[in-house]
Scaffold this motif. Structure first.
Motif, PDB file in Angstrom:
ATOM      1  N   LEU A  45      77.061   2.451  36.619  1.00  0.00           N
ATOM      2  CA  LEU A  45      76.000   4.122  36.705  1.00  0.00           C
ATOM      3  C   LEU A  45      74.393   3.221  37.445  1.00  0.00           C
ATOM      4  O   LEU A  45      73.463   2.641  36.833  1.00  0.00           O
ATOM      5  CB  LEU A  45      75.961   4.980  35.597  1.00  0.00           C
ATOM      6  N   VAL A  46      73.457   3.920  38.015  1.00  0.00           N
ATOM      7  CA  VAL A  46      72.952   4.105  38.484  1.00  0.00           C
ATOM      8  C   VAL A  46      71.783   5.880  38.701  1.00  0.00           C
ATOM      9  O   VAL A  46      72.581   6.590  38.954  1.00  0.00           O
ATOM     10  CB  VAL A  46      72.576   3.365  39.781  1.00  0.00           C
ATOM     11  N   MET A  47      70.653   5.928  38.678  1.00  0.00           N
ATOM     12  CA  MET A  47      70.339   7.169  38.166  1.00  0.00           C
ATOM     13  C   MET A  47      68.841   6.587  39.624  1.00  0.00           C
ATOM     14  O   MET A  47      67.850   6.218  39.289  1.00  0.00           O
ATOM     15  CB  MET A  47      68.788   7.001  36.802  1.00  0.00           C
ATOM     16  N   PHE A  48      68.816   8.206  40.295  1.00  0.00           N
ATOM     17  CA  PHE A  48      68.120   7.590  41.357  1.00  0.00           C
ATOM     18  C   PHE A  48      66.958   9.471  41.367  1.00  0.00           C
ATOM     19  O   PHE A  48      67.078  10.516  40.483  1.00  0.00           O
ATOM     20  CB  PHE A  48      68.269   8.650  42.105  1.00  0.00           C
ATOM     21  N   ASN A  49      65.087   9.142  40.738  1.00  0.00           N
ATOM     22  CA  ASN A  49      64.748  10.074  40.415  1.00  0.00           C
ATOM     23  C   ASN A  49      64.390  11.232  41.813  1.00  0.00           C
ATOM     24  O   ASN A  49      63.531  10.729  41.815  1.00  0.00           O
ATOM     25  CB  ASN A  49      62.791   9.123  40.350  1.00  0.00           C
ATOM     26  N   THR A  86      61.583  23.861  36.230  1.00  0.00           N
ATOM     27  CA  THR A  86      61.960  23.030  35.758  1.00  0.00           C
ATOM     28  C   THR A  86      62.796  22.103  36.167  1.00  0.00           C
ATOM     29  O   THR A  86      63.627  22.510  35.600  1.00  0.00           O
ATOM     30  CB  THR A  86      62.313  23.974  34.113  1.00  0.00           C
ATOM     31  N   ALA A  87      62.069  21.074  36.049  1.00  0.00           N
ATOM     32  CA  ALA A  87      62.894  19.840  36.645  1.00  0.00           C
ATOM     33  C   ALA A  87      63.853  19.246  35.156  1.00  0.00           C
ATOM     34  O   ALA A  87      62.286  19.499  33.991  1.00  0.00           O
ATOM     35  CB  ALA A  87      62.370  19.199  37.360  1.00  0.00           C
ATOM     36  N   SER A  88      64.430  18.644  35.183  1.00  0.00           N
ATOM     37  CA  SER A  88      65.473  17.495  34.085  1.00  0.00           C
ATOM     38  C   SER A  88      64.461  16.784  34.341  1.00  0.00           C
ATOM     39  O   SER A  88      64.318  16.313  34.548  1.00  0.00           O
ATOM     40  CB  SER A  88      67.242  17.319  34.463  1.00  0.00           C
ATOM     41  N   HIS A  89      64.370  15.643  32.585  1.00  0.00           N
ATOM     42  CA  HIS A  89      63.620  14.525  32.453  1.00  0.00           C
ATOM     43  C   HIS A  89      64.454  13.481  31.656  1.00  0.00           C
ATOM     44  O   HIS A  89      65.378  13.858  30.638  1.00  0.00           O
ATOM     45  CB  HIS A  89      63.094  15.303  31.897  1.00  0.00           C
ATOM     46  N   ILE A  90      65.349  12.192  31.881  1.00  0.00           N
ATOM     47  CA  ILE A  90      65.862  12.100  31.627  1.00  0.00           C
ATOM     48  C   ILE A  90      65.140  10.669  30.841  1.00  0.00           C
ATOM     49  O   ILE A  90      63.989   9.786  31.147  1.00  0.00           O
ATOM     50  CB  ILE A  90      66.708  11.025  32.061  1.00  0.00           C
ATOM     51  N   GLU A  91      64.801  10.389  29.517  1.00  0.00           N
ATOM     52  CA  GLU A  91      64.067   9.481  28.452  1.00  0.00           C
ATOM     53  C   GLU A  91      64.980   8.193  28.453  1.00  0.00           C
ATOM     54  O   GLU A  91      65.553   7.280  28.835  1.00  0.00           O
ATOM     55  CB  GLU A  91      64.025  10.200  27.105  1.00  0.00           C
ATOM     56  N   GLY A  92      63.599   7.176  28.481  1.00  0.00           N
ATOM     57  CA  GLY A  92      64.132   5.216  28.696  1.00  0.00           C
ATOM     58  C   GLY A  92      64.892   5.061  29.455  1.00  0.00           C
ATOM     59  O   GLY A  92      65.370   4.116  29.060  1.00  0.00           O
ATOM     60  N   ILE A  93      64.769   5.043  30.806  1.00  0.00           N
ATOM     61  CA  ILE A  93      65.865   4.905  31.646  1.00  0.00           C
ATOM     62  C   ILE A  93      65.011   4.421  33.078  1.00  0.00           C
ATOM     63  O   ILE A  93      63.648   4.942  33.492  1.00  0.00           O
ATOM     64  CB  ILE A  93      66.774   5.985  31.959  1.00  0.00           C
ATOM     65  N   GLU A  94      66.124   3.187  33.811  1.00  0.00           N
ATOM     66  CA  GLU A  94      64.890   2.864  34.987  1.00  0.00           C
ATOM     67  C   GLU A  94      65.120   3.345  35.895  1.00  0.00           C
ATOM     68  O   GLU A  94      66.440   2.480  36.597  1.00  0.00           O
ATOM     69  CB  GLU A  94      64.526   1.024  34.727  1.00  0.00           C
ATOM     70  N   TYR A  95      64.412   4.095  36.845  1.00  0.00           N
ATOM     71  CA  TYR A  95      64.913   4.416  38.394  1.00  0.00           C
ATOM     72  C   TYR A  95      65.355   3.190  39.391  1.00  0.00           C
ATOM     73  O   TYR A  95      64.371   2.638  39.230  1.00  0.00           O
ATOM     74  CB  TYR A  95      64.093   6.349  38.592  1.00  0.00           C
ATOM     75  N   ASP A  96      66.318   3.432  39.732  1.00  0.00           N
ATOM     76  CA  ASP A  96      67.150   3.111  40.650  1.00  0.00           C
ATOM     77  C   ASP A  96      67.701   1.387  40.410  1.00  0.00           C
ATOM     78  O   ASP A  96      68.237   0.763  41.134  1.00  0.00           O
ATOM     79  CB  ASP A  96      66.068   2.310  41.497  1.00  0.00           C
ATOM     80  N   ARG A  97      67.546   1.395  38.530  1.00  0.00           N
ATOM     81  CA  ARG A  97      68.530   0.185  37.956  1.00  0.00           C
ATOM     82  C   ARG A  97      70.020   0.978  37.669  1.00  0.00           C
ATOM     83  O   ARG A  97      70.220   1.861  37.292  1.00  0.00           O
ATOM     84  CB  ARG A  97      67.672  -0.057  36.456  1.00  0.00           C
TER      85      ARG A  97
END
Length: 341
Positions: free
Chosen positions: A207-211, A137-148
């Motif tokens: 901070l940045v989020m990578f998919n 089960t993979a986590s999911h982050i709502e309403g964000i733009e990856y690599d931004r």
């Protein structure tokens, strides 16, 4: 520096000979692992953990470093690793978990052009059924733009995540940020990863989020600190951590609404564990109640609640915050829930 390691991956290990090779292999098999360092901290193990760690160090001396130290629990391992970490970034891998090797390769590549203070990746929970099958089960982050790259001082975690998407398994801080925050975790107790998440927030500007489904977390391993029996047994540990989190908020006040909200998010997570442990024990002495009373007072002060606080059988205790009120609430619970233990 052209040859600087991009990330220090720290593996605290206590009696983990049955698990750690899977995690280490997931790291060393990455094609670009030479751009990272792996710090294995043997926390006074009594099994073959140190021997396994030394074997990887001998095979890859430019990548793997081993710290052998007396047992001091999780926080002491992070403290020891942070003292010698040479990577631009710092992240943790528990010895019973592992990383997806392809995701790790992409992660290291991305870090080369990354300058954000905090990097967030996705976590995969791995549940093994009775017949040996694995449910992922993979986590999911709502309403964000990856690599931004986001302004961390305006980013409110609860607006994008209601679960465990932001925690030690997903958060990679710049090593310099951890040192700037003077991060030093309590030793001799569990659950200090909550402080690892909270304390550096004040010094985090971007901070940045990578998919990337990077971290694979093994659910329900017997004996782990998150196992229900361990949680009930470790009330003093989680109470100490929660008290320190509340003290940190008192000593380091901020007018920044996002930072304050994010602090409360991690304190709420610690509160959930604390309440589960407290009522799992079902009874504590008057002497031991002093720390509980301090915590309840701190939670009230910072307007941090828990769903159980609203139950009719606990409202009296929360309102009065005395050992007698606590004991009355426990008796009420037992009388109204005769089939539960």
């Amino acid at each position: 520096m052209a040859n600087q390691k991009q990330v220090s991956i720290v593996m605290p290990a206590y009696n983990m000979e049955a698990y750690m090779e899977k995690g280490l292999d997931s790291l060393v098999n990455a094609r670009n692992i030479c751009k990272a360092e792996i710090i294995i901290v043997n926390d006074g193990s009594k099994d073959g953990t140190l021997k396994i760690a030394r074997g990887y160090e001998e095979r890859l001396p430019d990548v793997v470093k081993v710290i052998d130290k007396p047992n001091g629990h999780y926080g002491s391992c992070i403290n020891a690793a942070l003292e010698i970490a040479a990577g631009r970034y710092f992240r943790i891998l528990d010895a019973d978990d592992w990383m997806d090797t392809a995701a790790l390769e992409a992660f290291i590549d991305k870090l080369e052009s990354c300058d954000a203070d905090l990097v967030v990746t996705r976590r995969v929970e791995v549940e093994t059924t009775f017949d040996g099958k694995q449910i992922l089960t993979a986590s999911h982050i709502e309403g964000i733009e990856y690599d931004r790259v986001y302004d961390a001082r305006e980013f409110v975690i609860r607006e994008h995540s209601s679960g465990c998407e932001f925690n030690m398994h997903s958060m990679t801080y710049k090593t310099g940020i951890l040192r700037k925050a003077n991060l030093r975790l309590p030793e001799g107790i569990c659950y200090t990863d909550l402080l690892y998440c909270l304390v550096p927030l004040d010094h985090t500007n971007t901070l940045v989020m990578f998919n990337l489904k990077l971290y694979h977390y093994r659910l329900a391993r017997p004996g782990s600190s998150t196992d229900r029996r361990s949680v009930r047994r470790n009330l003093t540990h989680i109470a100490t951590v929660l008290a320190k989190m509340l003290e940190y908020m008192d000593k380091n006040k901020t007018s920044n609404e996002a930072i304050n909200a994010n602090r409360k998010r991690f304190v709420s997570e610690a509160t959930d564990i604390f309440i589960e442990s407290l009522f799992g024990k079902r009874f504590i002495s008057r002497k031991d109640y002093a720390l509980v009373s301090k915590i309840i007072g701190g939670l009230k002060k910072h307007n941090i609640s828990n769903r159980l606080f609203k139950k009719y059988y606990y409202r009296y205790w929360i309102k009065k915050n005395t050992w007698t009120a606590y004991y009355v609430s426990l008796l009420t619970w037992k009388l109204t829930h005769p089939l539960k233990r």
